[in-house]
Design a protein around this motif. Structure first.
Motif, PDB file in Angstrom:
ATOM      1  N   ILE A 148      17.429 -10.135  66.103  1.00  0.00           N
ATOM      2  CA  ILE A 148      17.136  -8.892  65.398  1.00  0.00           C
ATOM      3  C   ILE A 148      17.257  -9.187  63.905  1.00  0.00           C
ATOM      4  N   HIS A 149      16.182  -8.981  63.180  1.00  0.00           N
ATOM      5  CA  HIS A 149      16.176  -9.220  61.736  1.00  0.00           C
ATOM      6  C   HIS A 149      15.922  -7.911  61.007  1.00  0.00           C
ATOM      7  N   LEU A 150      16.755  -7.597  60.013  1.00  0.00           N
ATOM      8  CA  LEU A 150      16.614  -6.375  59.242  1.00  0.00           C
ATOM      9  C   LEU A 150      16.653  -6.675  57.753  1.00  0.00           C
ATOM     10  N   GLU A 151      15.780  -6.035  57.012  1.00  0.00           N
ATOM     11  CA  GLU A 151      15.760  -6.138  55.551  1.00  0.00           C
ATOM     12  C   GLU A 151      15.548  -4.731  55.008  1.00  0.00           C
ATOM     13  N   TYR A 152      16.556  -4.211  54.300  1.00  0.00           N
ATOM     14  CA  TYR A 152      16.510  -2.810  53.866  1.00  0.00           C
ATOM     15  C   TYR A 152      16.995  -2.658  52.432  1.00  0.00           C
ATOM     16  N   PHE A 153      16.375  -1.707  51.748  1.00  0.00           N
ATOM     17  CA  PHE A 153      16.865  -1.297  50.435  1.00  0.00           C
ATOM     18  C   PHE A 153      18.127  -0.459  50.581  1.00  0.00           C
ATOM     19  N   VAL A 154      18.121   0.483  51.513  1.00  0.00           N
ATOM     20  CA  VAL A 154      19.279   1.356  51.733  1.00  0.00           C
ATOM     21  C   VAL A 154      19.757   1.258  53.175  1.00  0.00           C
ATOM     22  N   ILE A 155      20.987   0.822  53.346  1.00  0.00           N
ATOM     23  CA  ILE A 155      21.716   0.976  54.612  1.00  0.00           C
ATOM     24  C   ILE A 155      23.089   1.526  54.268  1.00  0.00           C
ATOM     25  N   LYS A 156      23.431   2.660  54.858  1.00  0.00           N
ATOM     26  CA  LYS A 156      24.749   3.265  54.652  1.00  0.00           C
ATOM     27  C   LYS A 156      25.452   3.401  55.997  1.00  0.00           C
ATOM     28  N   ASP A 157      26.757   3.327  55.966  1.00  0.00           N
ATOM     29  CA  ASP A 157      27.503   3.500  57.221  1.00  0.00           C
ATOM     30  C   ASP A 157      27.950   4.954  57.367  1.00  0.00           C
ATOM     31  N   ASP A 158      26.968   5.858  57.187  1.00  0.00           N
ATOM     32  CA  ASP A 158      27.200   7.270  57.488  1.00  0.00           C
ATOM     33  C   ASP A 158      26.955   7.451  58.988  1.00  0.00           C
ATOM     34  N   GLU A 159      26.633   8.656  59.439  1.00  0.00           N
ATOM     35  CA  GLU A 159      26.538   8.881  60.882  1.00  0.00           C
ATOM     36  C   GLU A 159      25.438   8.044  61.533  1.00  0.00           C
ATOM     37  N   ILE A 160      24.206   8.142  61.027  1.00  0.00           N
ATOM     38  CA  ILE A 160      23.110   7.395  61.653  1.00  0.00           C
ATOM     39  C   ILE A 160      23.240   5.910  61.369  1.00  0.00           C
ATOM     40  N   GLY A 161      23.712   5.563  60.165  1.00  0.00           N
ATOM     41  CA  GLY A 161      23.891   4.159  59.830  1.00  0.00           C
ATOM     42  C   GLY A 161      24.944   3.492  60.691  1.00  0.00           C
ATOM     43  N   SER A 162      26.049   4.187  60.938  1.00  0.00           N
ATOM     44  CA  SER A 162      27.115   3.627  61.775  1.00  0.00           C
ATOM     45  C   SER A 162      26.634   3.413  63.203  1.00  0.00           C
ATOM     46  N   LYS A 163      25.797   4.320  63.699  1.00  0.00           N
ATOM     47  CA  LYS A 163      25.253   4.152  65.055  1.00  0.00           C
ATOM     48  C   LYS A 163      24.455   2.851  65.142  1.00  0.00           C
ATOM     49  N   LEU A 164      23.631   2.604  64.123  1.00  0.00           N
ATOM     50  CA  LEU A 164      22.839   1.378  64.124  1.00  0.00           C
ATOM     51  C   LEU A 164      23.724   0.148  63.957  1.00  0.00           C
ATOM     52  N   LEU A 165      24.649   0.187  63.004  1.00  0.00           N
ATOM     53  CA  LEU A 165      25.500  -0.968  62.742  1.00  0.00           C
ATOM     54  C   LEU A 165      26.390  -1.287  63.939  1.00  0.00           C
ATOM     55  N   ASN A 166      26.919  -0.268  64.597  1.00  0.00           N
ATOM     56  CA  ASN A 166      27.739  -0.498  65.797  1.00  0.00           C
ATOM     57  C   ASN A 166      26.906  -1.102  66.916  1.00  0.00           C
ATOM     58  N   LEU A 167      25.658  -0.663  67.025  1.00  0.00           N
ATOM     59  CA  LEU A 167      24.767  -1.220  68.037  1.00  0.00           C
ATOM     60  C   LEU A 167      24.459  -2.682  67.735  1.00  0.00           C
ATOM     61  N   LEU A 168      24.284  -3.004  66.462  1.00  0.00           N
ATOM     62  CA  LEU A 168      24.051  -4.396  66.080  1.00  0.00           C
ATOM     63  C   LEU A 168      25.261  -5.267  66.398  1.00  0.00           C
ATOM     64  N   CYS A 169      26.449  -4.729  66.181  1.00  0.00           N
ATOM     65  CA  CYS A 169      27.668  -5.458  66.542  1.00  0.00           C
ATOM     66  C   CYS A 169      27.703  -5.736  68.043  1.00  0.00           C
ATOM     67  N   LYS A 170      27.343  -4.748  68.818  1.00  0.00           N
ATOM     68  CA  LYS A 170      27.319  -4.889  70.282  1.00  0.00           C
ATOM     69  C   LYS A 170      26.338  -5.988  70.699  1.00  0.00           C
ATOM     70  N   LYS A 171      25.151  -5.992  70.091  1.00  0.00           N
ATOM     71  CA  LYS A 171      24.153  -6.997  70.433  1.00  0.00           C
ATOM     72  C   LYS A 171      24.599  -8.396  69.999  1.00  0.00           C
ATOM     73  N   ALA A 172      25.250  -8.485  68.849  1.00  0.00           N
ATOM     74  CA  ALA A 172      25.751  -9.779  68.393  1.00  0.00           C
ATOM     75  C   ALA A 172      26.832 -10.309  69.339  1.00  0.00           C
ATOM     76  N   ASN A 173      27.680  -9.412  69.819  1.00  0.00           N
ATOM     77  CA  ASN A 173      28.720  -9.815  70.777  1.00  0.00           C
ATOM     78  C   ASN A 173      28.121 -10.301  72.094  1.00  0.00           C
ATOM     79  N   GLU A 174      26.890  -9.842  72.387  1.00  0.00           N
ATOM     80  CA  GLU A 174      26.198 -10.280  73.600  1.00  0.00           C
ATOM     81  C   GLU A 174      25.510 -11.629  73.413  1.00  0.00           C
ATOM     82  N   GLY A 175      25.556 -12.151  72.193  1.00  0.00           N
ATOM     83  CA  GLY A 175      24.942 -13.449  71.914  1.00  0.00           C
ATOM     84  C   GLY A 175      23.583 -13.374  71.247  1.00  0.00           C
TER      85      GLY A 175
END
Length: 482
Positions: A148-175
């Motif tokens: 999964i590759h992401l390139e963004y001008f704005v990423i915030k760890d607000d409600e929607i941002g945290s959902k995405l970032l937590n999901l990315l953490c989960k996928k990274a933990n899966e390898g």
């Protein structure tokens, strides 16, 4: 030393003008646009110290000096082979040119500028607003198998941002390989979340960090792109960042935006573009394998090009493509942009096109998210109205979409605003689509938005107060800094 202490200001002024005159010589040598060059020269000579600061931060021409070198990516054998496979035969190109008529000039323009190749085997899904984008994006991220590759001008760890970032953490933990390039000025992620990302194996790098960095002098040059590539098979590009501002369920002010999801050959172009950025931000030895570029066999064949521009490119690729599309219009041009602070070339193109009895319509926000940008935009509208351009101001909320449709056969969606910053300063990316079906969908988006707009009337607009016009003129002068 006593002489220095007693005459410190005189010494500093002399040093200022020695450096300023050197900068003036550099400006003259570079043969910049006369208006732009004169503005910087006046600032350097009339504003001691401040003029130098402004020129250092905003006036240097990095397009020629190259902020970063893309050869490490573009010269790799895998990338070269991928680019070769994107070459089209003469018959296929002729079929596209027959559809586009004069708009077909865009294809060689982008190829000659930046080797941006036309791809045919693509399936495109247009996305209206952030709610729809994140629903699709989360599903694709959950199903990622390799990277999964992401390139963004704005990423915030607000409600929607945290959902995405937590999901990315989960996928990274899966390898799953997860790489994130985020703009250091536009993005805001807490130390706690950054630590969680790191512990999970997510590789996140800032684009041009500005604090205590060798790149501080280039702090004005930002990565404004919004790119996602999943397994080399699915790509996202458009105007929607990762923030609650873009999700109308969470945002107090209605936010209207447009994005797109691509499956097909064009994803390879987005992947290469991401790798050029990653090579720059990571400083790691990058070895690209074929697994990042899987074969595609889409049911749809929608022709499109991925166009990138920024201080690293030799030409203002996206601005030039927009210019050519406008000047070759035969029936209509529909533009939606949140910031309209154009250069003289685009203004002239719009005026000439409208005065040639071609329908030109532009939607801009009635109330911007930036007070200065709003007034700078307003300063350009009278000259458009005088030329016959129809200008509409969006009243439902804030319109952040960056789209254009020409003659029902060409359209573009991306990160590029119709402003000086996007054309000359930021790193941007747009998809240029040569398809009647996609153009029809975008035209429907445009017409739906017109229902939430007020059309400006020239005579009423001219009655703005002198004070308002003065504020607009000052804001316009500040356009290069916005």
């Amino acid at each position: 030393m006593e002489f220095v202490r007693n005459h410190i200001w005189q010494i500093l002024i002399v040093l200022n003008y020695i450096i300023a005159l050197s900068a003036v010589a550099t400006i003259l040598h570079k043969k910049l646009n006369p208006t732009k060059a004169l503005s910087y020269i006046i600032g350097l000579l009339a504003l001691p110290f401040l003029g130098l600061i402004v020129y250092y931060l905003f006036g240097q021409e990095y397009r020629k000096t190259k902020i970063f070198n893309r050869k490490n990516v573009l010269n790799q054998s895998v990338v070269k082979k991928i680019q070769d496979t994107l070459e089209l035969d003469t018959k296929t190109i002729s079929a596209v040119e027959d559809l586009l008529d004069q708009k077909s000039k865009l294809i060689p323009l982008l190829y000659n500028n930046e080797k941006s190749k036309l791809t045919i085997n693509n399936d495109v899904t247009l996305i209206k607003n952030g709610d729809a984008k994140f629903k699709l994006l989360f599903k694709d991220v959950k199903e990622a198998k390799h990277h999964i590759h992401l390139e963004y001008f704005v990423i915030k760890d607000d409600e929607i941002g945290s959902k995405l970032l937590n999901l990315l953490c989960k996928k990274a933990n899966e390898g799953i390989e997860v790489r994130m390039a985020i703009d250091d000025v536009g993005s805001s992620i807490s130390s706690k979340m950054k630590q969680k990302l790191q512990d999970s194996g997510v590789k996140m790098k800032p684009f041009m960090p500005v604090l205590f960095s060798k790149f501080t002098g280039k702090m004005n040059y930002r990565d404004h792109r919004k790119i996602v590539v999943i397994d080399g098979a699915i790509g996202y590009v458009g105007g929607i960042n990762v923030s609650d501002n873009y999700v109308n369920a969470n945002n107090k002010r209605y936010w209207r935006d447009t994005h797109m999801r691509i499956v097909g050959e064009a994803v390879k172009s987005l992947q290469i573009l991401f790798f050029t950025t990653w090579d720059f931000v990571s400083n790691e030895e990058l070895k690209i394998s074929k697994i990042y570029f899987p074969e595609h066999n889409c049911k749809e064949n929608i022709p499109l090009q991925i166009a990138a521009s920024g201080p690293d490119t030799d030409w203002s690729n996206i601005m030039e493509a927009i210019f050519v599309a406008i000047t070759n219009a035969e029936n209509h041009v529909y533009i939606t942009t949140p910031y309209f602070i154009p250069n003289s070339e685009i203004v002239t193109a719009l005026q000439v096109t409208a005065r040639s009895n071609i329908k030109v319509k532009i939607i801009v926000p009635k109330t911007s998210d930036s007070w200065i940008a709003e007034h700078a935009t307003n300063s350009y509208l009278e000259m458009l109205l005088e030329a016959g351009v129809e200008v509409y101001t969006y009243t439902k909320g804030f319109i952040h979409a960056k789209t254009m449709v020409v003659d029902g056969v060409f359209s573009t969606i991306g990160t590029t605003n119709m402003d000086y910053r996007s054309f000359n300063i930021n790193f941007e990316v747009n998809a240029l689509i040569y398809n009647e079906g996609i153009s029809a969908q975008l035209t429907k988006f445009f017409n739906d938005d017109l229902n939430d707009c007020e059309q400006l009337d020239l005579k009423s607009w001219q009655k703005r107060s002198r004070q308002t016009k003065l504020i607009e003129a000052i804001a316009r002068l500040m356009a290069p800094l916005l």
